[in-house]
Design a protein around this motif. Structure first.
Motif, PDB file in Angstrom:
ATOM      1  N   LEU B 246      21.876 -54.721 -88.629  1.00  0.00           N
ATOM      2  CA  LEU B 246      22.090 -54.415 -90.040  1.00  0.00           C
ATOM      3  C   LEU B 246      21.079 -55.150 -90.918  1.00  0.00           C
ATOM      4  CD1 LEU B 246      24.185 -53.030 -91.952  1.00  0.00           C
ATOM      5  CD2 LEU B 246      25.331 -55.229 -92.062  1.00  0.00           C
ATOM      6  N   LEU B 262      27.562 -58.332 -94.817  1.00  0.00           N
ATOM      7  CA  LEU B 262      28.766 -57.890 -94.112  1.00  0.00           C
ATOM      8  C   LEU B 262      29.995 -58.715 -94.517  1.00  0.00           C
ATOM      9  CD1 LEU B 262      29.166 -55.588 -92.153  1.00  0.00           C
ATOM     10  CD2 LEU B 262      29.048 -57.209 -90.269  1.00  0.00           C
ATOM     11  N   LEU B 284      27.868 -49.344 -93.082  1.00  0.00           N
ATOM     12  CA  LEU B 284      27.017 -49.566 -91.909  1.00  0.00           C
ATOM     13  C   LEU B 284      26.257 -48.301 -91.526  1.00  0.00           C
ATOM     14  CD1 LEU B 284      29.253 -51.773 -89.600  1.00  0.00           C
ATOM     15  CD2 LEU B 284      27.328 -52.445 -91.018  1.00  0.00           C
TER      16      LEU B 284
END
Lengths: 247, 307
Positions: B246, B262, B284
Motif C-alpha cells: 500500500l 491504514l 485498498l
C-alpha cells in the motif's frame, strides 16, 4: 608455459546428446581463441563448463593450475574469469550506469552498507567503459529499454568492468547491426589488448573470427573437428562443409 | 522539495498529539507497524514476499516481556536487547529460508511464523498462553515515569527512530549491497557471474528486515502494555505485506506512509460503521488499482532515468 585455462577430457551429455565427448582444450595468456561450430554442437556448453555453470560428468578444468571443476560461478568469477552471454544477462530494471557500477563494486567494494553505489570514481570508470562500447549516450536509460544490440554491448561492458584476466564471450556480435559489428570488435579487441585480457569467444560470424582470432577450435557433436590458425582452418574441406556452409 | 515535504510531515506528526491526544497511541502503533512493514518492503525489493514477518514482531515483543519479567527494567536496554533477539532469530530462520524463492519462500515464512504462534499460544507456563504477558512500564535512564509520560517518551522516540533508522535504511538500499539486493529480483545469474554470493546478500537483508520487524514489535509491546500470541498470527504478517504494498516499496517512507494511512483509515472507519472492513477494503482496492507504485509513488520520482 602453463595455460591460463586448461580443460582435460571433458564429458557431458544432455538427455543422451553429447555436448562434450572427451574434449581437451587450453588457452594461453594473451590469446584470442575462437570456438566455431554448427548450432547445438555444444559451444556454449564449453563456456558453461569453464565457468562452473555446468559440471562435467568426468574430466577437469584448471585455471592457472588450480582445479576449478567443482567451483560455483561466483567463485570462478572472483578468480578473474568474466563472461558475456549470448542472451544478455542484465539488471533490466536498473539504469545502464547502475549495471556498470554494480559490476565495478562487485570487484572492489560490495560489502559496504553505508556508502553509496555511485561514487565519482566509480561513475567515471563506468562512463569510460560505456564510451568504449559506444553506449555513452545511453547511460541513464533503463537497460530493458535498450535495443537488443545495445543490450549485448552493455553485457560485454559489464563483464569488462570486472577487470578479468580471462573473458568468455558468447557470440559477441550477434544482435549487433552489420555497421556496428567491426567497430565494436575493434574497440573490444583494443580494450582486451590494452588491459592484457585473454579472450575465448564463441562466434558464428566467420569474418569476425578470421580477422580477430589467433586460433580457432571447430566444435562438432561434442568433439573438436579441427584446430589451428584461422587461415589454415578455413581451408579444411570438412570445416567448410559442416560449419561455414560452403561445399 | 521532497526533503522539505518529509521534514514537514514529521513535524506535523510530532505536533498532532498536542491537539488530539488520543492520536498518540494510534500514531505510535502506526510507526511500530511501519518499521515491520519496512522490513517486509526490503525483501519485496528482491522479489521475496514474506508472509511470516510477524514472527519477528512477536519474538521481539515477547523478548521485552520476558526480559522485563526477569528484572531488566531499563527502557533502552529492553529495546536494544529485544531487537537483538529478533535479529538473531532472523539469522537462524533466514539461513534456511533465503535458499527459497517465490511461493516457497512465502509459504515457508508463513509456516515458521505459525510454529512461533503455536509456541506462544500453547506454552502456557512460559508465555501465558492466549492471555499473553504484561509489559510493565520501564524506567527511562533511571527515571521512573508515569504511564502518560512514558507513552510521550515512547512516541517521540519512535518518531526520532523513524527518521534516523529510515535514513540508515535509505543509505543501505542505495549502497552496492542494496543495489545487489534489488538485482536479485531481475537477474541472479548475472549476480553469480559478478562473483556476488546471492545467499549472503539475501541473508543480510533478511536479518535487517527481521531486526526492523523486531523494533516495531518492541515499540508495539511497550505501547499496548501486553503481548499476545496474535502478534505472530499469519494475518498479522499478511497485514504487514499489505502495508508495504500500500505504501509502496520504491522508497523507505512508503512503509510508514502505508502504516499511517491504514491505521488512520481504520480508526476513522470504526467510528463510522461496524462494517469498517468495507471502507478499508474499498480504499485498498482503489490504491492498488490506481497507484501501482503505492502511496509513496505520488511523491517519488525516478533518479535521472530515461526511457
Amino acid at each position: 608455459m602453463q595455460p591460463i585455462l586448461e580443460a582435460k577430457d571433458l564429458h557431458v551429455a544432455f538427455n543422451g546428446v553429447k555436448a562434450a565427448d572427451g574434449v581437451s582444450l587450453s588457452i594461453h595468456d594473451g590469446e584470442f581463441l575462437a570456438i566455431i561450430g554448427p548450432n547445438g554442437s555444444g559451444k556454449t556448453t564449453v563456456l558453461n563448463l569453464c565457468t562452473g555453470y555446468v559440471r562435467p560428468k568426468s574430466g577437469s578444468v584448471h585455471l592457472d593450475g588450480q582445479d576449478i571443476t567443482r567451483l560455483a560461478p561466483r567463485a570462478i568469477a572472483r578468480l578473474g574469469v568474466a563472461r558475456a552471454f549470448q542472451i544478455p544477462q542484465l539488471f533490466s530494471d536498473q539504469r545502464v550506469i547502475d549495471n556498470m557500477m554494480l559490476s565495478l563494486a562487485a570487484k572492489d567494494g560490495l560489502w559496504t552498507m553505508m556508502r553509496p553505489l555511485e561514487t565519482e570514481a566509480r561513475r567515471a570508470e563506468a562512463e569510460a567503459l560505456l564510451g568504449l562500447v559506444g553506449l555513452a549516450d545511453d547511460k541513464n536509460r533503463i537497460s530493458n529499454t535498450l535495443p537488443e544490440g545495445h543490450r549485448k554491448l552493455l553485457d560485454i561492458a559489464v563483464a569488462l568492468a570486472l577487470k578479468p584476466r580471462l573473458l568468455l564471450l558468447d557470440e559477441p556480435t550477434s544482435g549487433v547491426s552489420a555497421l556496428e559489428r567491426f567497430p565494436l570488435m575493434e574497440a573490444l579487441m583494443g580494450a582486451l589488448r590494452q588491459r592484457q585480457i585473454t579472450a575465448l569467444f564463441v562466434e558464428h560470424d566467420m569474418d569476425v573470427v578470421a580477422r580477430y582470432a589467433n586460433r580457432v577450435l571447430v566444435w562438432n557433436a561434442g568433439n573438436i573437428m579441427a584446430e589451428g590458425h584461422p587461415d589454415e582452418v578455413f581451408k579444411d574441406q570438412r570445416v567448410l562443409q559442416s560449419v561455414v556452409g560452403v561445399a | 522539495m521532497r526533503v522539505v515535504l518529509a521534514a514537514a510531515s514529521v513535524v506535523v506528526l510530532a505536533i498532532l498529539p498536542m491537539f488530539a491526544p488520543w492520536l498518540q497511541f494510534v500514531l505510535t502503533l502506526a510507526i511500530a507497524k511501519g518499521f515491520a512493514a519496512l522490513g517486509v518492503a526490503i525483501l519485496l525489493r528482491a522479489g521475496l514476499i514474506s508472509i511470516g514477518h510477524a514472527m519477528f514482531f512477536a519474538a521481539s515483543a515477547y523478548g521485552v516481556a520476558f526480559l522485563a519479567a526477569r528484572g531488566i527494567g531499563d527502557f533502552a536496554s529492553l529495546l536494544v536487547l529485544s531487537v537483538v533477539i529478533a535479529a538473531l532469530t532472523g539469522v537462524i530462520v533466514g539461513a534456511f529460508l533465503v535458499r527459497y524463492r517465490a511461493i516457497f519462500f512465502a509459504m515457508l515464512n508463513l509456516a515458521v511464523s505459525m510454529v512461533f504462534y503455536s509456541l506462544f499460544a500453547k506454552l502456557y507456563g512460559i508465555t501465558g498462553g492466549s492471555d499473553g504477558m504484561a509489559v510493565p512500564i520501564p524506567s527511562v535512564f533511571g527515571m521512573v515515569l508515569s504511564e502518560p509520560a512514558f507513552k510521550d517518551v515512547l512516541f517521540y522516540l519512535s518518531l526520532v527512530l523513524m527518521v534516523v533508522i529510515g535514513l540508515g535504511i535509505h543509505r543501505y538500499l542505495d549502497s552496492p549491497l542494496g543495489h545487489a539486493l534489488s538485482a536479485v529480483h531481475t537477474n541472479e545469474v548475472r549476480l553469480e557471474y559478478l562473483g556476488i554470493p546471492v545467499w549472503a546478500v539475501l541473508l543480510i537483508a533478511y536479518v535487517v528486515s527481521a531486526a526492523l520487524a523486531g523494533l516495531g514489535g518492541a515499540i508495539a509491546g511497550f505501547a499496548i502494555g501486553r503481548v499476545v500470541p496474535d502478534f505472530a498470527f499469519w494475518t498479522a504478517s499478511g497485514h504487514l505485506v499489505l502495508v508495504a504494498v500500500l505504501g509502496g516499496i520504491g522508497g523507505v517512507p512508503g512503509a510508514f506512509i502505508g502504516a499511517l494511512f491504514l491505521e488512520l483509515l481504520h480508526t476513522a472507519a470504526v467510528t463510522v460503521t461496524d462494517a469498517w472492513n468495507l471502507i478499508v477494503g474499498a480504499a485498498l482496492i482503489a490504491v492498488i488499482m490506481f497507484m501501482p507504485k503505492g502511496l509513496y509513488g505520488l511523491f517519488a520520482r525516478e533518479k535521472g532515468a530515461e526511457r
